[in-house]
Design a protein around this motif. Structure first.
Motif, PDB file in Angstrom:
ATOM      1  N   GLN A  30       2.262  -0.472   7.109  1.00 21.91           N
ATOM      2  CA  GLN A  30       2.690  -1.226   8.289  1.00 21.91           C
ATOM      3  C   GLN A  30       2.395  -2.710   8.127  1.00 21.91           C
ATOM      4  OE1 GLN A  30       0.891   0.656  11.714  1.00 21.91           O
ATOM      5  NE2 GLN A  30       1.989   2.585  11.370  1.00 21.91           N
ATOM      6  N   LEU A  31       1.370  -3.017   7.350  1.00 19.05           N
ATOM      7  CA  LEU A  31       0.999  -4.409   7.103  1.00 19.05           C
ATOM      8  C   LEU A  31       2.008  -5.116   6.197  1.00 19.05           C
ATOM      9  CD1 LEU A  31      -1.373  -6.374   7.722  1.00 19.05           C
ATOM     10  CD2 LEU A  31      -2.443  -5.564   5.609  1.00 19.05           C
ATOM     11  N   GLY A  32       2.776  -4.335   5.445  1.00 12.52           N
ATOM     12  CA  GLY A  32       3.762  -4.919   4.547  1.00 12.52           C
ATOM     13  C   GLY A  32       3.444  -4.753   3.075  1.00 12.52           C
ATOM     14  N   VAL A  33       2.404  -3.961   2.754  1.00 10.52           N
ATOM     15  CA  VAL A  33       2.106  -3.654   1.363  1.00 10.52           C
ATOM     16  C   VAL A  33       3.290  -2.881   0.780  1.00 10.52           C
ATOM     17  CG1 VAL A  33       0.572  -2.311  -0.136  1.00 10.52           C
ATOM     18  CG2 VAL A  33      -0.373  -3.670   1.731  1.00 10.52           C
ATOM     19  N   GLN A  34       3.737  -3.269  -0.403  1.00  4.86           N
ATOM     20  CA  GLN A  34       4.936  -2.641  -0.966  1.00  4.86           C
ATOM     21  C   GLN A  34       4.646  -1.300  -1.640  1.00  4.86           C
ATOM     22  OE1 GLN A  34       7.723  -5.309  -2.982  1.00  4.86           O
ATOM     23  NE2 GLN A  34       6.644  -7.050  -2.092  1.00  4.86           N
ATOM     24  N   GLU A  35       3.471  -1.189  -2.250  1.00  3.83           N
ATOM     25  CA  GLU A  35       3.067   0.096  -2.826  1.00  3.83           C
ATOM     26  C   GLU A  35       1.583   0.317  -2.543  1.00  3.83           C
ATOM     27  OE1 GLU A  35       3.950   0.744  -6.942  1.00  3.83           O
ATOM     28  OE2 GLU A  35       6.111   0.491  -6.672  1.00  3.83           O
ATOM     29  N   TYR A  36       1.239   1.559  -2.277  1.00  2.00           N
ATOM     30  CA  TYR A  36      -0.151   1.954  -2.062  1.00  2.00           C
ATOM     31  C   TYR A  36      -0.464   3.078  -3.034  1.00  2.00           C
ATOM     32  CZ  TYR A  36      -4.184   4.110   0.300  1.00  2.00           C
ATOM     33  OH  TYR A  36      -5.415   4.667   0.580  1.00  2.00           O
ATOM     34  N   TRP A  37      -1.400   2.839  -3.951  1.00  3.15           N
ATOM     35  CA  TRP A  37      -1.761   3.816  -4.973  1.00  3.15           C
ATOM     36  C   TRP A  37      -3.065   4.505  -4.570  1.00  3.15           C
ATOM     37  CZ3 TRP A  37      -1.482   0.462 -10.100  1.00  3.15           C
ATOM     38  CH2 TRP A  37      -0.198  -0.078 -10.212  1.00  3.15           C
ATOM     39  N   ILE A  38      -3.068   5.823  -4.575  1.00  3.73           N
ATOM     40  CA  ILE A  38      -4.276   6.603  -4.317  1.00  3.73           C
ATOM     41  C   ILE A  38      -4.611   7.362  -5.600  1.00  3.73           C
ATOM     42  CG2 ILE A  38      -5.388   8.332  -2.862  1.00  3.73           C
ATOM     43  CD1 ILE A  38      -3.173   7.824  -0.786  1.00  3.73           C
ATOM     44  N   ILE A  39      -5.686   6.957  -6.268  1.00  3.06           N
ATOM     45  CA  ILE A  39      -6.087   7.584  -7.520  1.00  3.06           C
ATOM     46  C   ILE A  39      -7.200   8.582  -7.206  1.00  3.06           C
ATOM     47  CG2 ILE A  39      -7.023   7.194  -9.827  1.00  3.06           C
ATOM     48  CD1 ILE A  39      -5.660   4.441  -9.782  1.00  3.06           C
ATOM     49  N   ASP A  40      -6.897   9.859  -7.457  1.00  2.00           N
ATOM     50  CA  ASP A  40      -7.750  10.955  -7.001  1.00  2.00           C
ATOM     51  C   ASP A  40      -8.261  11.743  -8.204  1.00  2.00           C
ATOM     52  OD1 ASP A  40      -8.853  13.249  -5.872  1.00  2.00           O
ATOM     53  OD2 ASP A  40      -7.360  13.362  -4.278  1.00  2.00           O
ATOM     54  N   ARG A  41      -9.531  11.508  -8.563  1.00  2.00           N
ATOM     55  CA  ARG A  41     -10.091  12.190  -9.732  1.00  2.00           C
ATOM     56  C   ARG A  41     -10.325  13.664  -9.465  1.00  2.00           C
ATOM     57  NH1 ARG A  41     -14.733   9.739  -7.461  1.00  2.00           N
ATOM     58  NH2 ARG A  41     -16.633  11.038  -7.482  1.00  2.00           N
ATOM     59  N   PHE A  42     -10.383  14.068  -8.210  1.00  2.00           N
ATOM     60  CA  PHE A  42     -10.603  15.469  -7.865  1.00  2.00           C
ATOM     61  C   PHE A  42      -9.311  16.277  -8.017  1.00  2.00           C
ATOM     62  CE2 PHE A  42     -13.412  12.758  -5.316  1.00  2.00           C
ATOM     63  CZ  PHE A  42     -14.646  13.183  -5.797  1.00  2.00           C
ATOM     64  N   GLN A  43      -8.193  15.710  -7.574  1.00  3.95           N
ATOM     65  CA  GLN A  43      -6.896  16.377  -7.706  1.00  3.95           C
ATOM     66  C   GLN A  43      -6.220  16.076  -9.042  1.00  3.95           C
ATOM     67  OE1 GLN A  43      -5.559  18.491  -5.438  1.00  3.95           O
ATOM     68  NE2 GLN A  43      -7.369  18.264  -4.137  1.00  3.95           N
ATOM     69  N   ARG A  44      -6.791  15.124  -9.806  1.00  2.00           N
ATOM     70  CA  ARG A  44      -6.253  14.720 -11.114  1.00  2.00           C
ATOM     71  C   ARG A  44      -4.844  14.152 -10.978  1.00  2.00           C
ATOM     72  NH1 ARG A  44     -10.885  14.684 -13.599  1.00  2.00           N
ATOM     73  NH2 ARG A  44      -9.763  14.450 -15.567  1.00  2.00           N
ATOM     74  N   THR A  45      -4.641  13.366  -9.936  1.00  2.86           N
ATOM     75  CA  THR A  45      -3.317  12.794  -9.684  1.00  2.86           C
ATOM     76  C   THR A  45      -3.454  11.356  -9.183  1.00  2.86           C
ATOM     77  OG1 THR A  45      -3.272  13.548  -7.371  1.00  2.86           O
ATOM     78  CG2 THR A  45      -2.279  15.016  -9.028  1.00  2.86           C
ATOM     79  N   MET A  46      -2.332  10.663  -9.185  1.00  4.71           N
ATOM     80  CA  MET A  46      -2.187   9.411  -8.459  1.00  4.71           C
ATOM     81  C   MET A  46      -0.976   9.563  -7.541  1.00  4.71           C
ATOM     82  SD  MET A  46      -1.821   5.471  -9.781  1.00  4.71           S
ATOM     83  CE  MET A  46      -0.073   5.255 -10.080  1.00  4.71           C
TER      84      MET A  46
END
Length: 202
Positions: free
Chosen positions: A141-157
């Motif tokens: 909502q702030l206008g960030v174009q991409e938000y990356w969530i790096i999750d070592r528990f799920q082994r995904t981004m």
């Protein structure tokens, strides 16, 4: 004629968790190092600093970004990247693991919304909800174009982008490499970051 004594910035530490503050008080406060401070709906939230399992991959991501900026022919697309950066969301203050400004063609201004925000997921249900839901909504909502969530528990981004009123979400597996049009020619090998996180469990 009375003279007002100069105001002294508030000193806050972990014992101040739950204190009510306004944004101006938060922005000038002196803080006890070793903790993470956020202001959410007028309430100070104090949490432990990120663990080595999060700081090490974050440092590596910063290295890869700066190497891209210096060595790649399109590296000028990256304007600046900073770890542990305060994000102004209205009167709230979030602490992002990494902020990336790209495509500006100049140095970002103070408090300018990043192009990309990166979070490394911490252990605990509350942390997951904050990273996967609350911050996603606020950042996009702030206008960030991409938000990356790096999750070592799920082994995904997980990569979130906003398209109109809807969210688009892409899941990158540990064995895959992520490329974004916001940083032409930059490839992020997720396994490299996961290996660094894993090394602290040994």
């Amino acid at each position: 004629m009375s003279v007002e004594a100069p105001s002294v910035p508030l000193l806050i530490g972990p014992d101040a968790n739950g204190m009510r503050l306004d944004p101006n008080e938060f922005d000038v406060a002196d803080v006890e190092r070793g903790w993470r401070y956020e202001l959410i709906r007028g309430v100070l939230i104090v949490s432990p600093a990120p663990l080595e399992e999060e700081r090490d991959p974050n440092q590596e991501l910063g290295f890869l970004l700066l190497k891209y900026q210096e060595d790649h022919q399109d590296g000028a697309a990256l304007d600046k990247t900073l770890p542990e950066h305060d994000i102004h969301v209205g009167d709230d203050r979030r602490r992002a693991d990494r902020a990336i400004w790209a495509g500006l063609g100049r140095h970002p201004r103070r408090n300018e919304t990043p192009t990309i925000i990166v979070e490394f997921v911490s252990a605990g249900r509350r942390s997951r909800q904050r990273d996967y839901e609350e911050k996603r909504d606020e950042y996009l909502q702030l206008g960030v174009q991409e938000y990356w969530i790096i999750d070592r528990f799920q082994r995904t981004m997980r990569v979130h982008t906003k398209r109109g009123d809807a969210y688009e979400s892409l899941v990158v597996a540990e064995s895959e490499t992520y490329a974004t049009p916001l940083l032409p020619g930059f490839d992020l090998p997720l396994a490299r970051l996961m290996a660094l996180a894993d090394s602290w469990d040994e």
